[in-house]
Write a protein that holds these residues in place. Structure first.
Motif, PDB file in Angstrom:
ATOM      1  N   ALA A  32       0.960  -1.443   0.346  1.00  0.00           N
ATOM      2  CA  ALA A  32       0.255   0.139   0.270  1.00  0.00           C
ATOM      3  C   ALA A  32       1.136   1.037  -0.120  1.00  0.00           C
ATOM      4  O   ALA A  32       0.914   2.037  -0.568  1.00  0.00           O
ATOM      5  N   VAL A  33       2.107   1.118   0.437  1.00  0.00           N
ATOM      6  CA  VAL A  33       2.331   2.421   0.546  1.00  0.00           C
ATOM      7  C   VAL A  33       3.446   2.879  -0.339  1.00  0.00           C
ATOM      8  O   VAL A  33       2.865   3.751  -0.906  1.00  0.00           O
ATOM      9  N   ARG A  34       4.341   1.978  -1.311  1.00  0.00           N
ATOM     10  CA  ARG A  34       4.514   1.673  -2.428  1.00  0.00           C
ATOM     11  C   ARG A  34       3.466   2.512  -3.797  1.00  0.00           C
ATOM     12  O   ARG A  34       3.875   2.894  -4.022  1.00  0.00           O
ATOM     13  N   LYS A  35       2.602   1.854  -3.387  1.00  0.00           N
ATOM     14  CA  LYS A  35       1.147   2.205  -4.449  1.00  0.00           C
ATOM     15  C   LYS A  35       1.087   4.010  -4.236  1.00  0.00           C
ATOM     16  O   LYS A  35       0.545   4.338  -5.068  1.00  0.00           O
ATOM     17  N   LEU A  36       0.571   4.424  -2.552  1.00  0.00           N
ATOM     18  CA  LEU A  36       0.374   5.690  -2.356  1.00  0.00           C
ATOM     19  C   LEU A  36       1.658   6.754  -2.747  1.00  0.00           C
ATOM     20  O   LEU A  36       1.336   7.625  -3.147  1.00  0.00           O
TER      21      LEU A  36
END
Length: 499
Positions: free
Chosen positions: A230-234
């Motif tokens: 999620a961190v990489r996507k956001l």
């Protein structure tokens, strides 16, 4: 400039999600506050015509006004119920799923509104308005928490302040499409009230493509891999380990903490000053005088010799000012800090209200005085949007950790919806009895709040949740007990926000 552009590229996933959350979050709340005023004449006429068709005799004007008042106020009742249910449901079923369910409620409400005139049923307007209230009660609770949890520390102030940006954008949109040249005509008013369903549909279709918040995935689900994904996507590719470590620290602190019910939050010593700040900020947001300013703006513009047909467009300019100043707040909040924007905004608004009381009192003695009143109305809205409007929501998100936030926002929702209802009931009486001197009440509230915030609110800019909690522990326990963590509950993990 280069840094700003690189942030736009790197955090494009975050900015896209902010847009999606805003469209179905605080945007409908602002929209329904402003849009209901435009078709009021048409709806009252529709109620009377429907009654004549059913019973062969017209309603008394007092009865029509009573029904219209109930249509307006039932929105607040729905919002209050939505807020009460939201805390428990979001901890049990997660924020993303609850927000998507909220969109379905809004779509059903839009259908009731769209077909009310065809079905010749003013009761459908009442039901639709009630469902809109429930939906916005949910979304106004979920949006600030969700958007606060998906942002990195350096952008947290900006992302939290977008809640007020979308709220004011919703107000402005309601003012624009409510004009008689667009959807505010007698023929199109059902579609005006149903148009809110469009934002719900957009979010319903797009939100599934975005992740749950990283803190939710790591703290409540215990899924570190999903959190990193999620961190990489956001936030894009890069070294975000420090942010993940902060979330881990919060998770460790929560291992000996249970999520408190609302009444337990109120009694909990470690949250005492957070609640004082919450109550002060939220009450001031309701009683700062912004509603009185909008109420008086029509009278001031009329006195200033604006043509009758121009007044809605001048009022639209006031709404545009509030929207633009909220956007300005989102750019300033991570530079100036939350505390400065709050107490500084309160102080400037105090000054404007003092001058406005004077100009409104003297406008019949000096013909040029009402022009100053017009300028002061715009200044008040600018100071409100630049300071308290955005900074209040940011503070409310940041001063509570993940485990206490649902219960805290249940309190926020209750204060907000009860405040709207009470203010709607007593404000006309205050105006009738005090006239322009009603602003002195709001001036006093702003002055007291400015002093309180200046003295007691710790600056939260650039600090992790655990660092902010340590600052409040100094107030809650005194300097000798600053090492106290969350509380002394046994190791237990409960997720319940019932009363």
């Amino acid at each position: 400039m280069a840094t700003t552009f690189s942030d736009l590229v790197q955090f494009r996933g975050l900015f896209q999600m902010i847009l999606v959350l805003g469209i179905g979050g605080s945007f409908p709340y602002g929209f329904h506050i402003s849009v209901i005023n435009y078709p009021s004449v048409h709806i009252r006429k529709f109620i009377n015509e429907t009654w004549i068709e059913r019973h062969g005799s017209p309603l008394q004007p007092e009865t029509i006004m009573l029904l219209w008042s109930f249509i307006v106020s039932v929105y607040g009742i729905g919002g209050f119920l939505g807020s009460l249910c939201c805390g428990y449901l979001t901890t049990k079923y997660r924020k993303k799923k609850c927000q998507m369910f909220t969109n379905l409620i809004m779509l059903v409400a839009a259908l009731f509104m769209a077909f009310s005139k065809i079905a010749k049923s003013f009761e459908m307007i009442l039901v639709g308005r009630f469902l809109y209230g429930i939906g916005t009660g949910f979304s106004l609770n979920i949006h600030p928490q969700y958007v606060g949890e998906i942002s990195p520390k350096k952008l947290r102030g900006f992302t939290n302040s977008t809640v007020s940006v979308f709220l004011t954008l919703g107000k402005l949109t309601g003012q624009v499409i409510g004009l008689r040249e667009i959807l505010g005509s007698e023929a199109l008013w059902p579609w005006l009230l149903a148009s809110s369903g469009l934002s719900a549909l957009v979010q319903l279709v797009t939100l599934p493509f975005f992740p749950d918040s990283p803190s939710y995935l790591l703290i409540q689900k215990g899924n570190e891999e999903a959190c990193r994904k999620a961190v990489r996507k956001l936030w894009g590719e890069g070294d975000h380990q420090a942010e993940i470590d902060d979330i881990m620290k919060e998770k460790v602190a929560m291992t000996s903490t249970k999520t408190l019910r609302v009444l337990e939050v109120i009694k909990e010593r470690s949250l005492r000053w957070q609640l004082y700040i919450l109550m002060t900020v939220m009450t001031t947001l309701q009683l700062c005088g912004i509603n009185a300013i909008y109420f008086y703006s029509f009278e001031v513009f009329h006195t200033a010799k604006f043509e009758e047909y121009l007044i809605p467009y001048v009022s639209l300019g006031v709404g545009l000012c509030e929207c633009l100043s909220s956007i300005l707040c989102s750019t300033l909040i991570d530079r100036c800090g939350r505390k400065v924007l709050l107490w500084g905004g309160y102080t400037l608004m105090c000054s404007v209200l003092a001058l406005l009381t004077m100009t409104l009192s003297l406008q019949h003695q000096f013909f040029w005085m009402h022009y100053f009143s017009v300028i002061l109305i715009f200044l008040f809205v600018i100071f409100y949007g630049t300071g308290p409007s955005g900074a209040s929501i940011t503070i409310m998100v940041e001063i509570f950790s993940q485990s206490f936030r649902p219960s805290a926002f249940l309190l926020v929702g209750c204060i907000n919806w009860m405040g709207l209802f009470v203010l709607g009931m007593i404000f006309p009486l205050i105006v009738d009895n005090l006239g322009p001197f009603c602003f002195l009440i709001f001036l006093g509230i702003l002055a007291l709040s400015a002093i309180f915030i200046y003295l007691y609110l710790p600056e939260t800019k650039g600090k992790s949740i655990m660092e902010i909690k340590a600052e409040f522990n100094k107030l809650n326990f005194g300097k000798k007990e600053t090492s106290v963590t969350e509380n002394n509950f046994p190791k237990e993990q409960l997720f319940c926000t019932k009363l």
